[in-house]
Scaffold this motif. Structure first.
Motif, mmCIF file in Angstrom:
data_model
loop_
_atom_site.group_PDB
_atom_site.id
_atom_site.type_symbol
_atom_site.label_atom_id
_atom_site.label_comp_id
_atom_site.label_asym_id
_atom_site.label_seq_id
_atom_site.Cartn_x
_atom_site.Cartn_y
_atom_site.Cartn_z
ATOM 1 N N ARG A 353 0.829 -1.205 0.000
ATOM 2 C CA ARG A 353 0.000 0.000 0.000
ATOM 3 C C ARG A 353 0.868 1.261 0.000
ATOM 4 O O ARG A 353 0.541 2.250 -0.668
ATOM 5 C CB ARG A 353 -0.933 -0.005 1.216
ATOM 6 N N PHE A 666 -7.431 -1.019 -0.730
ATOM 7 C CA PHE A 666 -6.691 -0.542 -1.895
ATOM 8 C C PHE A 666 -6.702 -1.666 -2.927
ATOM 9 O O PHE A 666 -6.421 -2.818 -2.593
ATOM 10 C CB PHE A 666 -5.249 -0.191 -1.516
ATOM 11 N N GLY A 670 -3.369 -0.235 -6.422
ATOM 12 C CA GLY A 670 -3.170 0.713 -5.338
ATOM 13 C C GLY A 670 -4.203 1.809 -5.240
ATOM 14 O O GLY A 670 -4.062 2.719 -4.413
ATOM 15 N N SER A 686 -5.132 7.763 0.648
ATOM 16 C CA SER A 686 -3.738 7.440 0.339
ATOM 17 C C SER A 686 -2.788 8.413 1.023
ATOM 18 O O SER A 686 -1.762 8.014 1.593
ATOM 19 C CB SER A 686 -3.517 7.480 -1.174
#
Length: 732
Positions: A353, A666, A670, A686
């Motif tokens: 991640r 995610f 991503g 994020s």
């Protein structure tokens, strides 16, 4: 809070010690490329992307937009729709909303005015899809375009090289291999595409070229708040809404002008290989490109601009610029290695991640303006950005030492200062200060709406960004750069607070909206998080002027020292902080108040301890949130905020659990999943992940210095985790 010469030297020593405890430099290339995404089929909701922060190209499994019309988007590509019927531009300029009393002061807001103009102002300007590029398949004998689909492909493999920013696909179509590579320029809005296949070259069995490329241009407008997963409408029914024109072209260059209302965009195509370009139909905005010479490979540079470019880089130089820029990004910024030496099985997913988020934030969220929630993937809120979310979008750049990228957009506060001063003092009638907008666009104009006007937690953000920059660059030039923004920000914070003669303290609100936007603005007074952030921000402003050697405005200190205490509530078994003063006693069981951003955990987690905060009550409040909140209705940055609170309260195992919570997802490339409230991707999640992991790995003001000296990460569990860091900065 601010560095001195002695503690700057100490920080340098500390950084060196972190490098030494890892025994060797982190093998960044191996860790980055370990997580190169691969696909063998398109994802119907998220693309694979290349880009540079101001421009991004989203692709399906062909590394183009052949079967799914993912967007090509930029920080500069905006348009205004036509005005509503019987309205003129003067109606826009003369728009006025309602005026509400704020403790005896009549304040004019941007809501409650002419509904037609209000909606137009909300939806305009809107961000556009600059166009799509895909493969076109032709019949071998008739030269007619075939209606191919992704199911006609076999042996499909797509990969994204994170280290170089190069996306590539290989697949078979009618027993013939096709290879595609796509790379983004790093300083202009352009891609280079190379297609290699025998299908490009006519032979004895193929009377015609069987493979080419198409360009298509959609209509876009502000009719929808969210445009996801695709942006724009390619329907021929809307053909007359916009125009495309093939301008003068040669055998190696073509230019197309696309006009929507008054906005004009240019697409330029160049190649070292001769090609033909034709319009597919008189009622379509789609063009087909076919190689004109005998070749098995066709390389094109395709650029997007608001004016015609004088020249374009070659395909080879564009690829080299991508390789150099991405290697510099991965090598020069901060880095975390969770894999080497860790035995906890969760380390791999958290590392994945982190790496993929680092890539996608560089592609989507490193532009000249603050990013929108969905970056450059699709449109949310008409493509506009939200200044309260700017912290979650961009503060991580400071901790990861990417100041070249953060400075691109953090200068927005200087550019928005004139309109924010006008909003505060001319429109709203405050005696001083700048009122920063919430939902806005590159003009700095505030979009209408109650929440857009009455939310206040965006106001202290510039004080935090300024402080981080001064910690990294403790110089007079940094102090002077931010001085006007710091003063105007704190001035408004001081005048907004109301002196309550009956209690002897300064109140915040009403009217205002809290972080979670779920309380009535006309009864909301002294919300806990906003009070703490106000006190923290005014303290940063005081420190700034002390560093400048200038007198601190007296109002700042008076308000900071006399703000209302954080509201508390005595339950049957414990004392906890309340969302705001006077909230109903059973709010912990009322779904109306426990369904959104749980900002109470931010009192000691996102924020460091502030004056008047009882750490014991803050910890009990955090645990009460864990037990009672409806997390199925939370999303994005909520989970990293919960992790930061757990870390500051020494529950490092819980911090990891929050970062890997089942509702904080995610996808394979991503992309942060939006959840139940917002579309995918939702990039504040994020940014918050990167901020939280940097804080947990490097530490924060007041975290255990001995552990940091020993190379231990303050926010990670002691068992199963080996955390190595390079180039990170501590959080406040």
């Amino acid at each position: 809070m601010f560095p001195t010469e002695s503690n700057t030297i100490y920080c340098l020593f500390l950084l060196c010690s972190i490098f030494l405890t890892s025994n060797a430099a982190i093998d960044r290339h191996s860790l980055v490329t370990r997580y190169n995404p691969t696909r063998n089929a398109s994802n119907p909701t998220t693309p694979m992307q290349v880009g540079n922060g101001n421009f991004a190209f989203g692709a399906d499994v062909t590394s183009l937009q052949t079967f799914l019309p993912f967007a090509t988007m930029s920080s500069w590509g905006w348009k205004n729709d036509s005005l509503p019927p019987n309205r003129t531009i003067e109606d826009v300029y003369n728009y006025k909303g309602e005026s509400w009393y704020n403790h005896g002061r009549l304040v004019q807001y941007d809501f409650g005015g002419d509904p037609e103009i209000e909606q137009w102002l909300t939806a305009n300007p809107n961000r556009v899809n600059l166009g799509i590029v895909g493969l076109v398949f032709l019949d071998a004998q008739t030269d007619l375009i075939q209606n191919a689909s992704e199911s006609d492909l076999s042996d499909v493999h797509q990969t994204l090289d994170l280290w170089t920013g190069i996306m590539s696909s290989e697949f078979t179509y009618e027993d013939t291999t096709i290879n595609v590579t796509t790379t983004s320029a790093q300083d202009i809005s352009a891609i280079t595409v190379t297609v290699t296949s025998p299908l490009l070259f006519p032979n004895t069995s193929n009377a015609f070229t069987r493979l080419g490329l198409f360009l298509d241009f959609p209509w876009g407008d502000g009719s929808q708040k969210f445009s996801a997963p695709f942006v724009g409408n390619f329907s021929s029914a809307l053909f007359d809404n916009h125009t495309t024109t093939l301008l003068d072209h040669s055998e190696i260059q073509a230019q197309i002008k696309h006009q929507m209302v008054d906005a004009i965009f240019y697409t330029t195509v160049e190649s070292s290989t001769k090609f033909d370009i034709t319009r597919d139909s008189p009622i379509a905005h789609r063009y087909t490109i076919l190689p004109h010479s005998d070749t098995n490979s066709l390389s094109l540079v395709i650029s997007y601009n608001s004016t015609l470019p004088s020249s374009l880089p070659s395909s080879a130089s564009l690829v080299q610029s991508s390789i150099a820029a991405w290697e510099s990004y991965w090598m020069d910024g901060g880095f975390i290695d969770l894999i080497t030496g860790s035995t906890d099985s969760r380390a791999d997913e958290l590392q994945r991640r982190i790496i993929l988020s680092r890539y996608l934030m560089r592609v989507n969220e490193a532009g000249e303006d603050p990013p929108q929630e969905s970056g450059l993937v699709n449109d949310g809120w008409y493509g506009k950005f939200h200044m309260e979310e700017y912290f979650w979008h961009s503060a991580h750049w400071a901790l990861w030492s990417n100041w070249d990228l953060l400075r691109r957009s953090s200068n927005v506060y200087n550019s928005f200062l004139p309109t924010s001063l006008s909003r505060s003092q001319i429109q709203q009638g405050w005696p001083s200060g700048a009122r920063w907008p919430k939902m806005t666009d590159p003009s700095g104009r505030s979009s209408p709406g109650e929440i857009n006007n009455l939310l206040i937690w965006e106001q202290p953000h510039p004080l935090v960004f300024a402080t981080y920059e001064y910690r990294a660059f403790p110089s007079l030039s940094t102090l002077e750069k931010w001085k006007d923004v710091v003063k105007a920000t704190a001035d408004w914070m001081a005048v907004f607070a109301w002196s309550n003669a009956s209690t002897g303290v300064y109140d915040l609100g009403p009217p205002l909206y809290v972080v979670s936007e779920d309380t009535s603005p006309n009864v909301t007074v002294n919300p806990a998080f906003e009070l703490a952030y106000w006190r923290f921000g005014l303290g940063l402003a005081e420190a700034w002027f002390n560093e400048l050697g200038e007198e601190v405005p007296r109002d700042w200190t008076i308000v900071k020292n006399n703000l209302a205490p954080l509201p508390i509530q005595n339950n049957s078994t414990s004392t906890v902080y309340a969302v705001y003063e006077g909230i109903e006693p059973d709010f912990w069981t009322d779904p109306a108040y426990i369904n959104d951003h749980p900002s109470l955990v931010g009192l000691h987690g996102w924020l460091p301890p502030t004056e008047g905060l009882d750490l014991g009550i803050a910890k009990v409040t955090m645990e009460e949130v864990w037990a009672r909140w409806n997390f199925s209705n939370c999303w994005g940055w909520d989970f990293p905020m919960l992790a930061m609170s757990a870390a500051r309260n020494n529950d490092t195992e819980k911090a990891i659990e929050w970062l890997l919570h089942p509702l904080f997802q995610f996808d394979d490339v991503g992309m942060p999943i939006g959840g139940v409230r917002v579309p995918t991707p939702y990039f504040p999640g994020s940014g918050a992940l990167l901020y939280a992991t940097a804080m947990m790995a490097q530490g924060w003001d007041g975290s255990d210095e001995k552990e940091r000296e020993g190379g231990k990460a303050p926010g990670f569990p002691r068992t199963g985790w080996n955390v190595s860091v390079e180039g990170l900065s501590m959080a406040l």
